[in-house]
Design an enzyme around this catalytic site. Structure first.
Site, short mmCIF file in Angstrom:
data_model
loop_
_atom_site.label_atom_id
_atom_site.label_comp_id
_atom_site.label_asym_id
_atom_site.label_seq_id
_atom_site.Cartn_x
_atom_site.Cartn_y
_atom_site.Cartn_z
N ASP A 280 0.83 -1.20 0.00
CA ASP A 280 0.00 0.00 0.00
C ASP A 280 0.87 1.26 0.00
OD1 ASP A 280 -2.39 1.38 -0.05
OD2 ASP A 280 -2.58 1.45 2.13
N CYS B 220 -16.21 9.65 1.76
CA CYS B 220 -15.83 8.52 2.61
C CYS B 220 -15.13 9.00 3.87
CB CYS B 220 -14.91 7.59 1.81
SG CYS B 220 -14.29 6.18 2.76
N CYS C 25 -21.06 -6.63 6.92
CA CYS C 25 -20.92 -7.61 5.84
C CYS C 25 -21.10 -9.03 6.36
CB CYS C 25 -19.55 -7.47 5.19
SG CYS C 25 -19.27 -8.66 3.86
N CYS D 172 -21.35 -11.69 -3.67
CA CYS D 172 -22.16 -10.69 -2.96
C CYS D 172 -23.66 -10.88 -3.20
CB CYS D 172 -21.75 -9.27 -3.39
SG CYS D 172 -20.17 -8.73 -2.70
N CYS E 152 -23.49 2.88 5.04
CA CYS E 152 -22.47 3.93 4.93
C CYS E 152 -22.99 5.25 5.49
CB CYS E 152 -22.04 4.11 3.48
SG CYS E 152 -20.75 5.37 3.28
#
Length: 383
Positions: free
Chosen positions: A166, A246, A280, A220, A230
């Site tokens: 990253d 975000c 999730c 999904c 969110c």
């Protein structure tokens, strides 16, 4: 490094004599990866297909906000062999990070006086942990190629590589998906049926023409819990994220003023956000970290907002040494905490903490403190 395709596609595999050697090496790489603490190792080619088009569309919409580095590297981000000439394969790894012992996430989020820190950041900086272990994996590969008699050709002995955690323009989720590590969820994070999404990704770009793995299908289905939960509506559609909304972007990447209309929606999330992962269903199968580095440090799994806001810059630097949070600096740390305190239940302690920073040298901090104090100002009596 060896020859490579200019359009990012993988070349034809070497002759029949070398194929068994490389297949055996790939198996050993997975074995060594497990010994180094990686829960899964996969191998992908350089071609990422339509992902490059989606990246360009995302950038054209301006959804990357002020993350100019996302656009600065052009197609090198989406074409591994342009970023590192000679790259033929990408070895992708994942490592679980959810702490063994940590305060319940929803309990913290629903406690307005506590600070919520994304669970990947409550321990040691993952960049350092993964980079060190990826380098050890590369060392094992290099030693094997140098000394093993089973590699019959000189070309099979060569090993050029570059490690990523990253830390460079790498499309790690797309590459990991193509390496069979998982699939991209509707929240744009990588998902795995046996591990959910609580894991870090790392990559090794290499010139070794190793056999590649098959991608996993998307699991999904019709679920859109991540979209519905969110707080700021940043997941504007399945697989589409407007980073400008975000909370992770706003509290980590964004350097300036947090838009006022979004501040109440941030709640007490002072560094990152996990809501889309918390809801999730696949995270029911997630495994906790077995690496001590990711254990909670300094009570960051639910410390009081007022306590963290009181840290001096020296204390911030000292307490967060070796933490990913330290990168945002004390100024943005205070900015984020001021937003959290503005959303906290009104109390004498909250108001006193904000008043103590009212005249802070930073205009960024002062403006967010002023906003927070207005949130706690007594309402004017009705006429």
């Amino acid at each position: 490094m060896g020859p490579h395709s200019q359009n990012g596609s993988s070349p034809a595999d070497p002759g029949q004599g070398a194929a068994p050697d490389l297949g055996a090496l790939a198996a050993r790489i997975r074995e060594w990866g497990g010994e180094l603490g990686f829960q899964q190792v996969g191998i992908a080619g350089c071609e990422i297909g339509e992902a490059e088009i989606r990246l360009m569309e995302w950038l054209a919409r301006g959804w990357h906000g002020d993350m100019d580095y996302m656009a600065a590297h052009g197609t090198r981000r989406s074409r591994p062999d342009e970023l590192v000439p000679g790259t033929l394969r990408v070895i992708s790894v994942r490592m679980n990070y959810f702490p063994q012992e940590v305060r319940d996430s929803w309990e913290v989020i629903n406690d307005g006086s506590s600070a919520y820190v994304a669970r990947y950041a409550v321990g040691r900086d993952y960049h350092k942990v993964l980079r060190g272990r990826l380098q050890k994996l590369c060392d094992r590969i290099a030693a094997e190629l140098e000394h093993a008699d089973t590699f019959s050709t000189e070309s099979a002995r060569r090993f050029s590589y570059r490690v990523f955690t990253d830390s460079a323009p790498v499309m790690e989720v797309e590459l990991a998906a193509r390496a069979g590590i998982g699939w991209r969820g509707k929240h744009t994070l990588l998902l795995n049926r046996e591990a959910g999404s609580w894991f870090f990704l790392g990559e090794i770009y290499t010139d070794l023409p190793l056999p590649v793995d098959e991608p996993q299908p998307d699991h999904c289905g019709t679920c859109q819990r991540c979209i519905d939960i969110c707080p700021t509506g940043a997941i504007v559609a399945p697989y589409q994220l407007d980073a400008r909304r975000c909370i992770s972007y706003l509290t980590i990447e964004h350097k300036g003023e947090i838009p006022e209309e979004l501040r109440p929606l941030i709640g007490n999330r002072i560094y990152g956000c996990d809501d889309c992962q918390l809801v999730c269903p696949w995270n029911r199968f997630a495994q906790k970290a077995d690496v001590e580095d990711f254990s909670v440090r300094d009570g960051l799994d639910g410390a009081a907002l007022t306590a963290l806001f009181a840290w001096s810059e020296e204390e911030f630097e000292r307490r967060l040494e070796g933490s990913a949070i330290r990168r945002i600096g004390h100024e943005r740390w205070l900015r984020n905490l001021a937003v959290g305190l503005g959303n906290a239940p009104t109390s004498a302690a909250v108001v006193a903490a904000l008043e103590a920073r009212r005249d802070h040298p930073s205009a960024l901090v002062r403006s967010h403190v002023a906003w927070a104090l207005k949130r706690h100002a007594p309402s004017s009596p009705s006429p």
